[in-house]
Design an enzyme around this catalytic site. Structure first.
Site, mmCIF file in Angstrom:
data_model
loop_
_atom_site.group_PDB
_atom_site.id
_atom_site.type_symbol
_atom_site.label_atom_id
_atom_site.label_comp_id
_atom_site.label_asym_id
_atom_site.label_seq_id
_atom_site.Cartn_x
_atom_site.Cartn_y
_atom_site.Cartn_z
ATOM 1 N N HIS A 23 -5.688 -3.657 -1.284
ATOM 2 C CA HIS A 23 -5.479 -2.612 -2.292
ATOM 3 C C HIS A 23 -5.504 -3.189 -3.711
ATOM 4 O O HIS A 23 -4.848 -2.661 -4.612
ATOM 5 C CB HIS A 23 -4.164 -1.880 -2.023
ATOM 6 N N SER A 43 0.789 -1.223 0.000
ATOM 7 C CA SER A 43 0.000 0.000 0.000
ATOM 8 C C SER A 43 0.826 1.279 0.000
ATOM 9 O O SER A 43 0.334 2.320 -0.448
ATOM 10 C CB SER A 43 -0.939 0.004 1.207
ATOM 11 N N LYS A 58 -12.566 -0.424 1.390
ATOM 12 C CA LYS A 58 -11.888 0.365 0.358
ATOM 13 C C LYS A 58 -12.739 0.363 -0.915
ATOM 14 O O LYS A 58 -13.702 1.106 -1.002
ATOM 15 C CB LYS A 58 -10.475 -0.157 0.135
#
Length: 428
Positions: free
Chosen positions: A243, A215, A274
């Site tokens: 991610h 990340s 996310k």
């Protein structure tokens, strides 16, 4: 003793606790608290002096590519959220959360195995298993909890875990909880990983652990090589896809799809916080026997309240949108490269490769903080990252591209970076 005498007797020790470090000489009942205050204030002062203090800006609007920020006027471009697909405020996602709130309530007031499992929890777990093409899924309050709850259940003292040295803090903390032998290999170094696999050959089970995407730098793990070595030496492979889920790979399934190893990665942990709606929650997908064992023994699962129905409703709709179409995921690549290429041409150093995480490398912590503040004055919200989030001397502004950003948004952000970079002597 009169009340006045008693109050007078209490004044001195009470003042000593409220005073800064001089209170270390307080009477014994208060000395420990006073000493702790001295230690804490000294640590806070050192953080400020180093220029690594992390303030919290207050957003006064919903999350999105355009936001309102307390203390700033006008429209602010947001380039540092993990809202990769722009689903945090997607109308269908929001409506699904409202519908779940009205039908299922605000929360369960219980852990899953007592009276905290609703039909919508099981539906989301089924859809996530389908999305990742794995046998089963278990939900957690966060992916941090998913990482904290996996390794101590799967691995014992006769086993070994082989972890990339730059893995996320939640992976590191999770590994610390297990009793397996620990091997740390150099970042994305397949030669060093092979050496560690050779060293650990006497172990019962071996698990290679890596972020799919790291990340802080946006670099993608060499999963083909990792899976090849794991197959050669009889090891399992785990990836953290926080991610990557939703936008990496042709259908957004993640780095294992991107690199063609979905059938060779055994366990995947990821997040709902996310790309998949951005609210909260994490999960593990993998073999059914593992998921069943986690339900029996994983401490963060057993001792944490169930995910609230509105969160589950939002995440379910986000997954349904991705299962129905890969159009949103496919829009990311061109926008990412537009930013990366324009920034590189302007003279900035951008770490990583083709990931929407675009770290603008600056080196100095105070510089990163000052530039981020100046960017906000120009209407662009970014944050400086410094130690301990990244190694000392590796401070940067981490820009994150969203599918919801327009080309005009990206060009405006680049222009702001150029102005700010010239002001601080980063570029000429």
């Amino acid at each position: 003793m009169s009340l006045r005498t008693a109050v007078r007797g209490l004044r001195a020790p009470l003042r000593s606790v409220l005073q800064p470090c001089a209170a270390a000489n307080a009477s014994r009942p208060y000395a420990a608290a006073a000493q702790a205050r001295c230690v804490l204030e000294s640590e806070l002062d050192s953080i400020r002096a180093a220029g690594t203090w992390k303030g919290e800006r207050v957003i006064t609007s919903k999350q999105g590519p355009h936001i309102s920020v307390d203390g700033s006027t006008g429209d602010i471009l947001n380039f540092c959220a993990n809202n990769y697909l722009g689903l945090s405020s997607h109308p269908e996602v929001v409506k699904a959360g409202i519908d779940a709130l009205q039908k299922y309530g605000a929360g369960l007031s219980s852990v899953r195995f007592i009276c905290g499992t609703q039909s919508l929890h099981k539906i989301l777990e089924e859809k996530l298993a389908q999305f990742h093409e794995r046998e089963d899924c278990i939900l957690y309050a966060s992916c941090f909890d998913a990482n904290a709850g996996l390794f101590e259940v799967l691995l014992g003292p006769d086993d070994a875990v082989l972890s990339d040295e730059l893995n996320h803090a939640s992976i590191i903390d999770g590994i610390r909880l297990c009793r397996a032998k620990r091997f740390r290999y150099k970042h994305m170094d397949l030669n060093d990983l092979e050496e560690k696999l050779k060293e650990s050959q006497s172990s019962r089970l071996r698990l290679v652990v890596t972020d799919g995407v790291f990340s802080m730098d946006g670099d993608v793990a060499p999963l083909k090589g990792i899976c090849g070595l794991a197959e050669q030496y009889g090891a399992l492979v785990f990836i953290d896809e926080c991610h990557a889920t939703g936008f990496m790979g042709a259908r957004g399934r993640g780095t294992d799809e991107l690199l063609g190893v979905m059938d060779k990665v055994h366990i995947v942990n990821s997040t709902l916080g996310k790309a998949l709606g951005g609210a909260a929650g994490g999960y593990t997908v993998g073999p059914k026997a593992l998921i069943e064992l986690l339900r029996q023994r994983s401490r963060p699962y057993l001792f944490s309240n169930s995910l609230p129905p509105p969160v589950v409703g939002c995440a379910t709709r986000a997954v349904e949108l991705l299962l129905a179409s890969n159009e949103i995921a496919q829009s990311m690549a061109a926008k990412t490269m537009r930013f990366r290429n324009n920034m590189t041409r302007a003279g900035f150093t951008i770490s990583g490769t083709a990931h929407p995480i675009c770290p603008v490398m600056l080196g100095d912590a105070r510089l990163a903080s000052l530039m981020a503040d100046d960017m906000l004055k120009l209407g662009v919200y970014v944050i400086g990252f410094s130690y301990p989030v990244v190694p000392k001397g590796k401070a940067r502004i981490r820009v994150q591209i969203s599918a919801a950003h327009t080309d005009e948004d990206i060009d405006r952000a680049v222009d702001a970076f150029i102005q700010t970079g010239r002001k601080h002597g980063v570029i000429s």
